[in-house]
Design an enzyme around this catalytic site. Structure first.
Site, short mmCIF file in Angstrom:
data_model
loop_
_atom_site.label_atom_id
_atom_site.label_comp_id
_atom_site.label_asym_id
_atom_site.label_seq_id
_atom_site.Cartn_x
_atom_site.Cartn_y
_atom_site.Cartn_z
N HIS B 9 8.55 -2.24 -4.93
CA HIS B 9 9.15 -3.66 -4.71
C HIS B 9 9.27 -4.32 -5.83
CE1 HIS B 9 8.77 -2.74 -0.22
NE2 HIS B 9 7.38 -2.90 -0.15
N HIS B 178 9.00 -1.86 7.65
CA HIS B 178 8.36 -2.75 6.67
C HIS B 178 8.57 -3.97 7.31
CE1 HIS B 178 6.12 -3.91 3.45
NE2 HIS B 178 6.28 -3.16 2.80
N TYR B 194 1.22 -6.10 7.88
CA TYR B 194 1.69 -4.69 7.29
C TYR B 194 0.94 -3.73 8.22
CZ TYR B 194 4.04 -7.05 3.34
OH TYR B 194 4.82 -7.76 2.42
N GLU B 284 3.23 1.43 -4.02
CA GLU B 284 3.64 -0.18 -3.72
C GLU B 284 3.15 -0.96 -4.99
OE1 GLU B 284 1.62 -1.72 -0.36
OE2 GLU B 284 3.05 -3.25 0.02
#
Lengths: 341, 341
Positions: B9, B178, B194, B284
């Site tokens: 991200h 997500h 999450y 991630e």
């Protein structure tokens, strides 16, 4: 060595018990009628409900004793109101007491609490005290989400819960963090809501400072701690990022995980990452998963097999099977000692 | 072999980007004013935001390519309204496109969707189509809970979501399930919400028949599949109890787990119980957990180390690092082939 199963529910209670619940909920439609009372259940009906089920499996699997509480999914704190929940908890707990009286060598009582969305938790203290002082129970199941999957209560670390924790500490009893049925279509009860609640509670304990305020407070997070052991690196890292103390001191002096993890690889992971002193044998038998694993030919929830298969010394297995439970449930230990065990 | 990180991200976007979001939310207080527009961000500001962060770590850790999407926690679909969410998603995706154009060898785009509680998912189709057809993105992040921890949408298997799935299939793109930030105090975002969402989505897929209706639909469940691999016996047993087909055919033809599990024992479990063809390398990075594990001396989220340490043949590691990703993201595979990779 004793084999103590810390996680059993009375999922096979005789029909009049569930019928009482149905009459309770029907009564809500017409509360001008007198409130329903529990129906008669004979000792034989209780024996029948257990002999072919939990007792048979205890014997077959070689467990000595089950900490036995009312069926978790039937607590359904989101249904009814405070009075209905109180009557239902009392009936459920009284039935557990009868089970314990009929089979004192096989079962020790753990109570359901009356909880309802929006009702102060102080109202649950009386039933806990009754079950511990009068019925001889050694712990309780505390539902962090009485709304049934909508999660409308404050986190377990909030002062909202403190009146209950004060009584737990006074009585020196432990709570298993255990949600009930889900009325949120997103969450299957035993496949999502239960596991999510376990994970959620653990993270709340990381974020909060609950055990600074209650150093003697003790919880079991069931179902192997939800997702936590699998993500143990994530939780150690998050504690660090959030400037919390190390998990070993901040959370794990007060929290235990059971072994309700239904395959060998999961149990292997659990004992690899979690201190053995924080693991209690549990099976949730007969509970969420009742079938036979085609990969092993044995029932999924025969968790004793997974512990037996671990390459641990006998003394270490005894910690999981017996000694940790006697340490965290002092009232259980006292009862066992009184019996010469 | 390419090392493709399927889960990155843009958590380090330049300040004017987050400032645009702040102005958006402020505008809601006084919507008579003109709607805010994204602020100017120079190429150098984008380079600066990446060179010392994701690019540095890609190089240090030896990853070739990251599937790069906007910061997940900042999607915050529960804030604002449909117009605000649409403007925010467009700005976030346009910024990802600029990243990809500046570093076409290092990043491939995955889009954020405009979603809002109560808004039909058909309204998200246009942005997906724009990102795939015009910007060259290869997938999207789909939020199963745009309410931010209140879980007010129907399950992912509900027909509510079908208009979006039709477009996904038409475009042949994958969605990562997500969630975003949590506005429910019970759920820490990266520590509970999450992981719970991952577990929840998987159980929904067991309960439903979604992949009968959409045989080509594909999802990544990130963060190692939430609690699922740890409780793989539970899920196999629940599928059986619920009279569902075996997981291998009922769910695992359409679902993949990434390797965002931040310790070796977790990764070991993942590859032990989940078919290697269902595992995609992901880190991630930089994301939920940014510190160094004192037990290893290495960053928690350097997940490549855990895969490298597995006793697997090189060809099997290549499935996790490259081949599975090329198979489930056909548009990624086409882009790589066009570059001779």
């Amino acid at each position: 060595m004793l084999i103590i199963d810390c996680h059993g529910h009375y999922t096979t209670a005789p029909a009049p018990h569930q019928d009482f619940r149905a009459r309770q909920l029907a009564w809500l439609e017409d509360p001008a009628q007198p409130m329903p009372r529990p129906g008669a259940i004979s000792d034989d009906a209780i024996r029948d409900s257990l002999e072919g089920n939990q007792l048979k499996l205890q014997r077959a699997r070689g467990a000595d004793l089950t900490l036995f509480s009312p069926r978790a999914s039937a607590m359904a704190h989101h249904q009814g109101n405070e009075a209905v929940s109180a009557g239902w908890a009392r009936a459920c707990n009284d039935l557990i007491k009868r089970v314990v009286d009929l089979y004192p060598d096989n079962f020790v009582g753990v109570c359901q609490l009356p909880q309802s969305p929006g009702v102060p938790i102080a109202h649950s203290v009386g039933e806990l005290e009754r079950c511990v002082r009068e019925l001889g129970f050694v712990g309780c199941n505390l539902n962090p989400d009485p709304s049934g999957g909508h999660w409308r209560s404050p986190p377990l670390t909030d002062r909202h819960w403190y009146p209950f924790y004060e009584k737990m500490c006074e009585l020196d009893v432990l709570a298993m963090v255990h949600v009930s049925a889900s009325c949120n279509a997103n969450f299957h009860a035993t496949g999502a809501h239960y596991i999510n609640a376990d994970t959620t509670a653990f993270m709340q304990f990381i974020e909060g400072d609950l055990f600074k305020d209650f150093p003697a407070l003790r919880f079991i997070i069931p179902h192997g701690g939800g997702a936590v052991p699998y993500h143990w690196g994530r939780y150690r890292g998050l504690a660090d990022m959030l400037k919390r103390p190390a998990l070993a001191t901040h959370v794990m002096r007060n929290v235990w995980f059971d072994t309700c993890v239904y395959h060998q690889p999961g149990i292997d992971l659990l004992v690899r990452v979690i201190d053995l002193d924080n693991i209690l044998f549990g099976s949730e038998m007969l509970g969420a998963v009742r079938g036979v694993d085609p990969q092993t030919g044995h029932p999924f929830d025969d968790t004793r097999r997974y512990i037996d298969a671990l390459p641990l010394a006998a003394a270490d297995k005894r910690r999981i099977f017996e000694l940790n439970a006697r340490r965290v449930y002092p009232r259980l230990d006292a009862q066992l000692k009184a019996r010469g065990l």
